[in-house]
Every structure is written in C-alpha cells, then in structure tokens.
Design a protein around this motif. Structure first.
Motif, PDB file in Angstrom:
ATOM      1  N   HIS A  17      40.330  45.734  26.694  1.00  0.00           N
ATOM      2  CA  HIS A  17      39.267  46.434  27.406  1.00  0.00           C
ATOM      3  C   HIS A  17      37.943  46.383  26.661  1.00  0.00           C
ATOM      4  CE1 HIS A  17      40.836  48.665  31.001  1.00  0.00           C
ATOM      5  NE2 HIS A  17      41.915  48.069  30.551  1.00  0.00           N
ATOM      6  N   PHE A  77      38.567  43.898  38.279  1.00  0.00           N
ATOM      7  CA  PHE A  77      39.532  43.681  37.202  1.00  0.00           C
ATOM      8  C   PHE A  77      40.113  45.004  36.717  1.00  0.00           C
ATOM      9  CE2 PHE A  77      40.906  42.620  32.870  1.00  0.00           C
ATOM     10  CZ  PHE A  77      41.560  41.416  33.078  1.00  0.00           C
ATOM     11  N   ASN A 103      36.480  37.386  35.790  1.00  0.00           N
ATOM     12  CA  ASN A 103      37.058  37.558  34.465  1.00  0.00           C
ATOM     13  C   ASN A 103      37.929  36.376  34.067  1.00  0.00           C
ATOM     14  OD1 ASN A 103      36.757  40.321  32.882  1.00  0.00           O
ATOM     15  ND2 ASN A 103      36.574  40.789  35.063  1.00  0.00           N
ATOM     16  N   GLN A 145      46.392  42.577  33.818  1.00  0.00           N
ATOM     17  CA  GLN A 145      45.163  42.286  33.071  1.00  0.00           C
ATOM     18  C   GLN A 145      45.472  41.366  31.890  1.00  0.00           C
ATOM     19  OE1 GLN A 145      43.488  46.033  31.918  1.00  0.00           O
ATOM     20  NE2 GLN A 145      42.637  46.464  33.930  1.00  0.00           N
ATOM     21  N   CYS A 178      37.345  41.530  28.431  1.00  0.00           N
ATOM     22  CA  CYS A 178      37.092  41.516  29.865  1.00  0.00           C
ATOM     23  C   CYS A 178      35.899  42.412  30.196  1.00  0.00           C
ATOM     24  CB  CYS A 178      38.334  41.986  30.633  1.00  0.00           C
ATOM     25  SG  CYS A 178      38.767  43.711  30.280  1.00  0.00           S
ATOM     26  N   THR A 204      35.534  45.112  33.026  1.00  0.00           N
ATOM     27  CA  THR A 204      36.387  45.743  34.041  1.00  0.00           C
ATOM     28  C   THR A 204      35.703  45.909  35.389  1.00  0.00           C
ATOM     29  OG1 THR A 204      35.752  47.927  33.195  1.00  0.00           O
ATOM     30  CG2 THR A 204      37.777  46.959  32.326  1.00  0.00           C
ATOM     31  N   LEU A 262      38.390  40.052  39.386  1.00  0.00           N
ATOM     32  CA  LEU A 262      39.451  39.329  38.686  1.00  0.00           C
ATOM     33  C   LEU A 262      39.063  37.868  38.518  1.00  0.00           C
ATOM     34  CD1 LEU A 262      42.292  38.813  37.580  1.00  0.00           C
ATOM     35  CD2 LEU A 262      43.139  38.812  39.944  1.00  0.00           C
TER      36      LEU A 262
END
Length: 526
Positions: free
Chosen positions: A368, A423, A381, A431, A372, A374, A378
C-alpha cells in the motif's frame, strides 16, 4: 443509541446463547462482482467466531456490512434483537460495534494517547487522566502498550495492539478483527490471540478474519467458511478436523501448505545456475551497511551473490534488517556504505525507476505504501510502469489498457469485477497477485525481490504466488525471497540465509531436515 452506558454486557443474553448479531439472507454486489450471496449467519457474546476463506471470498465485505462501511443490497441484519442498518461506521461505533481493519489507521507522528483519544476527547486533552485509563485498559487485557510512546517508533505488533486498544476504549459489544495477524511476526501472533481470547471471555463477541489454520485451532469457538461469496459451512471448532476446513475453503483436497507447495512446484524445471543467460550474477550485494538516524546499525556488511535461475531465501524474525535491505535494493534509500549490482550494472545510488529499467522487479513488503496507487484502477496499477505504451499524444488508450489488463488478470488469477475497478477495492490477496504479475512481466527481468509476498494470503493464493516465482526462476531470473514464513522459504528456495540483528549468521540448504537448524539461527543460536 447512546454512549458506553447503553453498551453494558448483557450476561443474561449471553448465558442463554442468543445471537448478539444475526444476518438473514444478506447479499452484496459491486458492479459485475457478486461479493456476497444469501448469507445467513449469527454471532454470540462470549464467543470467538472465525471467518475463513480464500482471498476475495467475501470476508472483508461481510465485515464492512456489519460495520456500516457498506449497506447490503438484500437481506436483513439484527443487532441485539433489533434491525441493524447503520448509516456508517460512526453509528456502528456509537452502537457498540468496533472494527480493526487490515491496514493501520493510527497517525505515526502522534503519541499513543493522542491517537487513542482522536475523535473521543472533548475540549482540552487531559493527558495524564487519559493515559491512566489506557494503562488500566491494557492491564485488563494484557496489551502492553506505553501511552507516551510515539506510534511511528513502535513495532508492527505494538501498533496492532494500539489499534485494538483504540477499539476497546469504546467498550464495544462486538469487536471485528479483519486479518489482524497478517502483518505480525510469528512471535507476536500468539500474544495477540491471547488478547482475542480475553476479550471474548469478558463477555464480548469477536469476529476474527484469518487465513492461518493454526490461529483458528488455538482461539476459535466457531468457524464459518466462505467461498465465492457464499457460506459453505458453519460449525463449532471443537471436534472439527483442519482438513475439512481447508477442503471447504478451496474446494479440493489439500493436506498441508508444505505438501501443496511441493506438489505445485514439483513440475517446474530448475534453471542452470551459472552461465544460463547474459549475466553471471543476477544480484551482487557487496558489504551493504545501513545505519538509522540515531547511528544504530540496522544492516551490517550484507554480502550476497545470486545466480540467474536461483531462488535465495532470507529468513529471520522481522526487525533484523530485512526491511532496510529491501528499501536499499528497491532504490528507496541509499546504503550507509557498500554497493550492489543488478546484472553487471552498479545500482547503489540509482533511483527506483532506474533500477526497474535495469531489469529488477520489486514486490515490497508494504504494497500500500510503495507498490500501488489505491485510488487508480486495477488496469492502471497493473501497468503502472508501462503506461507510456498505452499513451499517444498525451492521451491514454483505455480500451487497449483494459484488454491487456484482462490477459494479465487471467494469467495471475487476479479476481475482480473488471480491470476498471479501483485497486483499493480488491482483497489483499488479489492486490498482491496484481503487483506480482506487474513485476514478473517486466522486460527484461533479471532479478526479482519478493519481500513478504504471501503476507495475508490464503493457502491457494500462497501456492499460486510461489508457483509464479519459481516459473520466473526457471526462465533464468534470480530471486531474493524475504519471508518470516520458514516453511514457505524451505519449499520455494534453493538455499536460505539467516539474518539476526542485521548480520548474516548462517546459510543452510532449503530442505525440511534443516528446519530446526534454521530456526535456531533465527533465534540467535549459532
């Protein structure tokens, strides 16, 4: 509903065994994803009720419905005999439901007492009075938290205890713990489970989400298994066989993680270690030393060579220099002294982008914080380091990006409603698989750093992650695998180094008969 005075423990209700919380036919959908389907389940005071299931099975969604972060699409919830449809987490807290999430919500620069009184203290903060209340609470449950400590200076386990104290300060009837041990080193997990038991014995209901069967065996009164958003089984822990729970969770026979990994990795050929490709070594670390701001040595003269196709495991209790090594190799902080090479190129003072361009895939321990974004999709990322390939004249071709992301999702078993979802809405395991897929598809890929790659993952996802890592090694990628899970290191590595207090104290072949010797080294016994 009112304050803590209205949230006294109803011992009569608990004695009668009536549900404190009951769910009847609860369902929840996010776009195309049916996260939960017709869940009927109840939770009783004085009981530790464990939720088990693969990543993405719906466990966190269920917890978030109870806590008011989401509302069910259909079905009914009842709390203390009354219909329960909270407007949000604030109402849940006021009504007697508290939740510890997977990721910490404390403020690192503030003290423990300041964090615990956020949103609770009115007017001037009476530090001494509040610290005394915290000490009384921690003594009652054996939490061992210093109210005056700065949160950012605490260990991961200590910060987890702060999160739990923060919830218990509100005197909840129901405590929800979503993967509380996922970030803890092995020696702190037992202490946390003891706390969970004490909280339940105090007359409260506890919902514990975990993937680790040993934890369930130690603390659970009842276990419920979710698979694909549906309730597969719910039964008392006493008399239940672990094999039955694993079979219910993954839908197939798995005798143990060790045997599952051995079976999954057995068919993957081992690459020749020397001369197999353009580089003699994938990674060379030459005397890397790291001192912290206070001058203390965190990593001491770390030296290592990893050949192409070799998987080297780095074992050790967390806090013995692994984090510092990972940050150096990822280009996030320079070493105090020493140097390192990816292939034949020295990268000691290179940026993270330069290290990636040289062919180093990085799966960091804190996805986190550094792996990535967030709030992005998706798909974005997955191709975070390749977005330029989908951009023309400054515009992102989202159609091409989405189609490419679908292929990687399939290859790495990333389960989500679609590539366009945020994401941050994915389960922790999905993840992690997405981050792993992104790093393993770098071109070229010379070296892979995988730090705690299976933290918080279920047995099926663990198996999938290590299979992908070994497949990369079979193609000639050198791998440094950092993990506190010794059984996983033995199953997936070729050899294992042990870090203790920042120094390499030994090296052993990755074989089951070396487990005791490796464990002794991890404890500081040469």
């Amino acid at each position: 509903m009112g304050a803590a005075a209205d949230i006294t423990i109803d011992t009569a209700r608990a004695a009668e065994g009536r549900p404190l919380l009951a769910l009847e036919g609860v369902s929840k959908r996010f776009g195309k994803l049916q996260a939960l389907s017709e869940i009927s389940l109840d939770f009783k005071a004085g009981e530790v009720h464990c939720l088990l299931g693969e990543n993405g099975a719906g466990k966190s969604t269920l917890c978030n419905l109870i806590f008011g972060s989401h509302a069910p699409d259909t079905g009914l919830m009842r709390f203390q005999g009354r219909e329960w449809s909270p407007s949000g987490p604030a109402e849940a807290l006021q009504s007697g439901i508290a939740m510890v999430h997977q990721h910490f919500s404390v403020v690192p620069r503030m003290s423990v007492v300041e964090n615990l009184m956020l949103g609770q203290a009115r007017g001037r903060l009476r530090h001494r009075e509040q610290a005394a209340l915290i000490r009384a609470m921690t003594a009652k449950f054996g939490l061992d938290v210093n109210p005056d400590a700065i949160v950012g200076e605490l260990s991961v386990g200590e910060r987890q205890r702060v999160e739990i104290v923060k919830c218990l300060m509100r005197e909840p009837r129901l405590l929800v713990l979503d993967e509380p041990t996922a970030v803890l080193p092995p020696e702190e997990i037992g202490a946390l489970l003891d706390i969970v038991r004490r909280v339940a014995d105090d007359g409260r209901a506890v919902i514990l989400v975990t993937h680790k069967l040993a934890e369930i065996a130690k603390v659970a009164d009842r276990v419920s298994v979710l698979r694909g958003g549906k309730l597969v089984t719910s039964l008392p822990m006493q008399g239940t066989q672990m094999g039955d729970l694993v079979r219910a969770m993954v839908g197939r026979e798995v005798t143990s993680l060790e045997s599952a990994l051995a079976s999954s990795l057995a068919g993957i050929a081992r690459a020749e270690k020397q001369g197999d490709g353009p580089h003699k070594y994938a990674l060379v670390c030459d005397g890397i030393t790291v001192r912290d701001a206070g001058g203390a040595v965190r990593l001491d003269n770390f030296t290592l060579e990893i050949a192409p196709g070799e998987v080297v495991g780095l074992a050790g209790v967390e806090g013995n220099g692994q984090t510092e090594l990972g940050r150096v190799l990822a280009g996030l902080s320079p070493p105090t002294s020493g140097r390192f090479f990816i292939g034949e190129a020295e990268m000691t003072h290179a940026s993270a982008a330069q290290i990636t361009a040289q062919g180093a895939g990085i799966v960091p321990e804190d996805r986190h914080a550094v792996a990535c974004v967030t709030g992005m999709s998706l798909a974005e990322n997955i191709f975070l380091n390749k977005l330029g390939q989908f951009t023309r004249f400054g515009l992102l071709n989202r159609t091409a990006l989405t189609e490419a992301a679908k292929g990687l999702m399939q290859d790495y078993d990333v389960r989500a409603a679609g590539p366009e979802i945020a994401f941050g809405s994915l389960s922790g395991g999905n993840q992690q698989k997405a981050v792993l897929g992104r790093e393993l598809t770098l071109d070229p890929l010379v070296f892979l750093l995988a730090a705690q790659p299976t933290r918080g993952l279920d047995i099926g996802a663990v198996e999938a992650v290590y299979r992908q890592i070994r497949l990369a090694a079979s193609r000639g990628v050198g791998v440094l695998l950092i993990s506190s899970e010794l059984d996983e290191l033995i199953a997936a590595s070729d050899r294992i180094l042990v870090l203790y207090r920042g120094k390499v104290v030994g090296e052993k072949p990755a074989r089951p008969d070396q487990r005791e010797a490796i464990g002794a080294l991890m404890s500081g016994h040469a």
